[in-house]
Design a protein around this motif. Structure first.
Motif, PDB file in Angstrom:
ATOM      1  N   ASN A 161     -26.476  27.498   9.094  1.00 19.40           N
ATOM      2  CA  ASN A 161     -27.372  27.223  10.361  1.00 19.40           C
ATOM      3  C   ASN A 161     -26.423  27.819  11.605  1.00 19.40           C
ATOM      4  O   ASN A 161     -25.419  26.850  11.691  1.00 19.40           O
ATOM      5  CB  ASN A 161     -27.750  25.740  10.366  1.00 19.40           C
ATOM      6  CG  ASN A 161     -28.469  25.385  11.801  1.00 19.40           C
ATOM      7  OD1 ASN A 161     -27.961  24.374  12.367  1.00 19.40           O
ATOM      8  ND2 ASN A 161     -29.450  26.201  12.376  1.00 19.40           N
ATOM      9  N   PRO A 162     -26.598  28.888  11.883  1.00 19.30           N
ATOM     10  CA  PRO A 162     -25.727  29.707  12.682  1.00 19.30           C
ATOM     11  C   PRO A 162     -25.933  28.898  14.475  1.00 19.30           C
ATOM     12  O   PRO A 162     -26.113  29.868  15.037  1.00 19.30           O
ATOM     13  CB  PRO A 162     -26.081  30.914  12.682  1.00 19.30           C
ATOM     14  CG  PRO A 162     -27.723  30.925  12.638  1.00 19.30           C
ATOM     15  CD  PRO A 162     -27.828  29.734  11.675  1.00 19.30           C
ATOM     16  N   ALA A 163     -25.683  27.747  14.294  1.00 22.70           N
ATOM     17  CA  ALA A 163     -25.459  27.185  15.740  1.00 22.70           C
ATOM     18  C   ALA A 163     -24.275  26.235  16.047  1.00 22.70           C
ATOM     19  O   ALA A 163     -23.979  25.674  15.205  1.00 22.70           O
ATOM     20  CB  ALA A 163     -26.856  26.470  15.777  1.00 22.70           C
ATOM     21  N   LEU A 179     -30.084  31.796   5.815  1.00 21.12           N
ATOM     22  CA  LEU A 179     -29.736  32.079   7.383  1.00 21.12           C
ATOM     23  C   LEU A 179     -30.740  31.307   8.417  1.00 21.12           C
ATOM     24  O   LEU A 179     -31.814  31.840   8.062  1.00 21.12           O
ATOM     25  CB  LEU A 179     -29.279  33.266   7.723  1.00 21.12           C
ATOM     26  CG  LEU A 179     -28.696  33.475   9.178  1.00 21.12           C
ATOM     27  CD1 LEU A 179     -27.227  32.868   9.130  1.00 21.12           C
ATOM     28  CD2 LEU A 179     -28.393  35.166   9.474  1.00 21.12           C
ATOM     29  N   THR A 180     -30.585  30.095   9.115  1.00 19.05           N
ATOM     30  CA  THR A 180     -31.531  29.483   9.754  1.00 19.05           C
ATOM     31  C   THR A 180     -31.558  29.270  11.393  1.00 19.05           C
ATOM     32  O   THR A 180     -31.191  28.453  11.846  1.00 19.05           O
ATOM     33  CB  THR A 180     -31.845  28.228   9.147  1.00 19.05           C
ATOM     34  OG1 THR A 180     -30.580  27.490   9.357  1.00 19.05           O
ATOM     35  CG2 THR A 180     -32.238  28.124   7.585  1.00 19.05           C
ATOM     36  N   PRO A 181     -31.335  30.444  11.871  1.00 19.07           N
ATOM     37  CA  PRO A 181     -31.193  30.562  13.119  1.00 19.07           C
ATOM     38  C   PRO A 181     -32.636  30.305  14.128  1.00 19.07           C
ATOM     39  O   PRO A 181     -33.653  30.340  13.270  1.00 19.07           O
ATOM     40  CB  PRO A 181     -30.990  32.003  13.742  1.00 19.07           C
ATOM     41  CG  PRO A 181     -31.603  32.898  12.653  1.00 19.07           C
ATOM     42  CD  PRO A 181     -31.443  31.928  11.283  1.00 19.07           C
ATOM     43  N   GLU A 185     -30.767  32.325  18.771  1.00 18.80           N
ATOM     44  CA  GLU A 185     -29.654  32.641  17.849  1.00 18.80           C
ATOM     45  C   GLU A 185     -29.948  34.032  17.245  1.00 18.80           C
ATOM     46  O   GLU A 185     -29.126  34.624  17.021  1.00 18.80           O
ATOM     47  CB  GLU A 185     -29.455  31.289  16.788  1.00 18.80           C
ATOM     48  CG  GLU A 185     -29.128  30.070  17.679  1.00 18.80           C
ATOM     49  CD  GLU A 185     -29.168  28.997  16.990  1.00 18.80           C
ATOM     50  OE1 GLU A 185     -28.824  27.784  17.583  1.00 18.80           O
ATOM     51  OE2 GLU A 185     -30.033  28.837  15.941  1.00 18.80           O
ATOM     52  N   ARG A 186     -31.279  34.107  16.776  1.00 16.94           N
ATOM     53  CA  ARG A 186     -31.429  35.398  15.821  1.00 16.94           C
ATOM     54  C   ARG A 186     -31.264  36.484  16.809  1.00 16.94           C
ATOM     55  O   ARG A 186     -30.674  37.521  16.358  1.00 16.94           O
ATOM     56  CB  ARG A 186     -33.143  35.306  15.500  1.00 16.94           C
ATOM     57  CG  ARG A 186     -33.386  36.326  14.515  1.00 16.94           C
ATOM     58  CD  ARG A 186     -33.915  37.404  14.850  1.00 16.94           C
ATOM     59  NE  ARG A 186     -34.703  37.651  16.099  1.00 16.94           N
ATOM     60  CZ  ARG A 186     -34.881  38.816  16.738  1.00 16.94           C
ATOM     61  NH1 ARG A 186     -34.290  40.058  16.194  1.00 16.94           N
ATOM     62  NH2 ARG A 186     -35.427  38.841  17.725  1.00 16.94           N
ATOM     63  N   GLU A 187     -31.829  36.570  18.128  1.00 15.29           N
ATOM     64  CA  GLU A 187     -31.605  37.741  18.981  1.00 15.29           C
ATOM     65  C   GLU A 187     -30.089  38.043  19.265  1.00 15.29           C
ATOM     66  O   GLU A 187     -29.609  39.047  19.240  1.00 15.29           O
ATOM     67  CB  GLU A 187     -32.219  37.454  20.275  1.00 15.29           C
ATOM     68  CG  GLU A 187     -33.665  37.466  20.396  1.00 15.29           C
ATOM     69  CD  GLU A 187     -34.268  37.190  21.671  1.00 15.29           C
ATOM     70  OE1 GLU A 187     -33.523  36.970  22.654  1.00 15.29           O
ATOM     71  OE2 GLU A 187     -35.515  37.024  21.734  1.00 15.29           O
ATOM     72  N   LEU A 188     -29.068  37.129  19.364  1.00 10.97           N
ATOM     73  CA  LEU A 188     -27.701  37.214  19.212  1.00 10.97           C
ATOM     74  C   LEU A 188     -27.126  37.813  17.978  1.00 10.97           C
ATOM     75  O   LEU A 188     -26.262  38.759  18.126  1.00 10.97           O
ATOM     76  CB  LEU A 188     -27.009  35.812  19.796  1.00 10.97           C
ATOM     77  CG  LEU A 188     -25.512  35.946  20.171  1.00 10.97           C
ATOM     78  CD1 LEU A 188     -25.353  35.129  21.300  1.00 10.97           C
ATOM     79  CD2 LEU A 188     -24.504  35.978  19.152  1.00 10.97           C
ATOM     80  N   LYS A 205     -34.304  35.075   3.079  1.00  9.83           N
ATOM     81  CA  LYS A 205     -32.870  34.690   3.277  1.00  9.83           C
ATOM     82  C   LYS A 205     -32.905  34.122   4.912  1.00  9.83           C
ATOM     83  O   LYS A 205     -32.521  33.132   5.049  1.00  9.83           O
ATOM     84  CB  LYS A 205     -31.906  35.719   3.338  1.00  9.83           C
ATOM     85  CG  LYS A 205     -30.530  35.438   3.723  1.00  9.83           C
ATOM     86  CD  LYS A 205     -29.647  36.610   3.989  1.00  9.83           C
ATOM     87  CE  LYS A 205     -29.347  37.151   2.557  1.00  9.83           C
ATOM     88  NZ  LYS A 205     -28.091  36.532   1.919  1.00  9.83           N
ATOM     89  N   LEU A 206     -33.607  35.074   5.565  1.00 11.66           N
ATOM     90  CA  LEU A 206     -33.500  34.766   7.090  1.00 11.66           C
ATOM     91  C   LEU A 206     -34.638  33.808   7.306  1.00 11.66           C
ATOM     92  O   LEU A 206     -35.898  34.282   7.207  1.00 11.66           O
ATOM     93  CB  LEU A 206     -33.637  35.980   7.921  1.00 11.66           C
ATOM     94  CG  LEU A 206     -33.638  35.801   9.425  1.00 11.66           C
ATOM     95  CD1 LEU A 206     -32.537  34.975  10.034  1.00 11.66           C
ATOM     96  CD2 LEU A 206     -33.800  37.348  10.099  1.00 11.66           C
ATOM     97  N   ILE A 207     -34.591  32.660   7.700  1.00 10.80           N
ATOM     98  CA  ILE A 207     -35.594  31.724   8.283  1.00 10.80           C
ATOM     99  C   ILE A 207     -35.562  31.442   9.619  1.00 10.80           C
ATOM    100  O   ILE A 207     -34.414  30.726  10.137  1.00 10.80           O
ATOM    101  CB  ILE A 207     -35.452  30.312   7.537  1.00 10.80           C
ATOM    102  CG1 ILE A 207     -35.686  30.788   5.944  1.00 10.80           C
ATOM    103  CG2 ILE A 207     -36.821  29.669   7.802  1.00 10.80           C
ATOM    104  CD1 ILE A 207     -35.299  29.961   4.957  1.00 10.80           C
ATOM    105  N   VAL A 208     -36.346  32.115  10.581  1.00  7.33           N
ATOM    106  CA  VAL A 208     -36.195  31.702  12.059  1.00  7.33           C
ATOM    107  C   VAL A 208     -37.052  30.501  12.596  1.00  7.33           C
ATOM    108  O   VAL A 208     -38.420  30.843  12.296  1.00  7.33           O
ATOM    109  CB  VAL A 208     -36.670  33.096  12.952  1.00  7.33           C
ATOM    110  CG1 VAL A 208     -36.354  32.966  14.204  1.00  7.33           C
ATOM    111  CG2 VAL A 208     -35.912  34.282  12.308  1.00  7.33           C
TER     112      VAL A 208
END
Length: 294
Positions: A161-163, A179-181, A185-188, A205-208
């Motif tokens: 969780n990239p926070a 990966l759960t932004p 966070e996804r935009e960065l 993989k990517l769950i926004v």
């Protein structure tokens, strides 16, 4: 059930609720103050444990009263703290202002920046009985990199969780399982891609997470939007952490990604109906009761 290791931050939350946000140099009166347990790592561990997960917490607290209380809180939730570290100095803290059904947060990491794995052998010892690892970014990022590389080499699934958000090495993104932004966070992380482009480039993989709208991912063929469950929020602090803890429990219990996200959305919708990052996290019984009413 397999064992979940959450490696991350533990802190104490100092929360003020106010109907007015002060301008620079201004003082206003607040309506409510509370001291609660928090930290993204701790919140996600508590969420997974309350929902029936077999959880180990790996992190660091200070040798102060707050650190002792944080450890006691983990014990109350039957979380394995055998690999928690205690370091000299203060425990981590978060300073939260609740205003207009949203939150503003300042995190002071303190002990959370002193988590260490002195060798791969030490890391292997702590993860030898683990089936799933959960990470966030309130600890030193080199620790996350060390854990992700190890887990990739030993085929242990990892949710990152990239926070708070930072730009990520593409190799790390490749190595994590999920990966759960959130949207910002996804935009960065993917500054040169639209939402659709980044989802398609990282299927399953990517769950926004989309706040009160729900969450979205790509299943390899098409985008899949999983709507939220509408509710009147009282405090959104910790909703994302509840989502991630519930998501991992669903996945380790064998749910499909879509069903695990649906369960996580429901858990998050329940969490915002009470005050505190951990105060609103539902138990398994509360989640099951809500599911039965759908």
């Amino acid at each position: 059930m397999g064992k979940i290791a959450v490696i991350g931050s533990c802190s104490t939350d100092f929360t003020v609720q106010s109907s007015q946000i002060p301008a620079q140099g201004e003082t206003v009166l607040g309506e409510h103050f509370s001291i609660d347990f928090g930290g993204k790592g701790a919140n996600q561990a508590i969420a997974a444990a309350r929902l029936g997960g077999n959880v180990k917490m790996i992190g660091a607290v200070g040798d102060d009263d707050f650190g002792q209380k944080i450890l006691a809180n983990f014990k109350r939730h039957h979380i394995d703290i055998s690999d928690m570290q205690m370091v000299p100095g203060p425990s981590g803290s978060a300073h939260i202002t609740l205003y207009d059904n949203d939150n503003r947060i300042i995190v002071v990491p303190s002990a959370n920046h002193h988590i260490t794995f002195p060798s791969e052998a030490a890391l292997e010892k702590q993860l030898q009985d683990v089936d799933f690892v959960v990470l966030q970014q309130e600890i030193n990022l080199n620790i996350n990199e060390q854990v992700i590389h190890y887990c990739a080499a030993h085929e242990i699934p990892v949710l990152l969780n990239p926070a708070p958000a930072t730009q990520l090495d593409p190799e790390l993104i490749h190595q994590v399982t999920y990966l759960t932004p959130n949207e910002a966070e996804r935009e960065l992380i993917f500054p040169n891609q639209t939402l659709s482009e980044s989802l398609a480039a990282h299927p399953n993989k990517l769950i926004v997470t989309l706040g009160d709208q729900g969450a979205i991912y790509h299943n390899g063929m098409t985008e899949c939007f999983i709507p939220s469950f509408k509710t009147q929020p009282l405090d959104t602090t910790g909703a994302g952490d509840t989502f991630n803890g519930a998501l991992v429990v669903g996945l380790i219990n064998g749910l499909s990604l879509a069903d695990a996200i649906k369960q996580a959305n429901l858990a998050a919708s329940l969490s915002v109906q009470k005050l505190g990052a951990q105060g609103g996290i539902p138990t398994l019984e509360e989640l099951q009761a809500a599911e039965a009413q759908l």
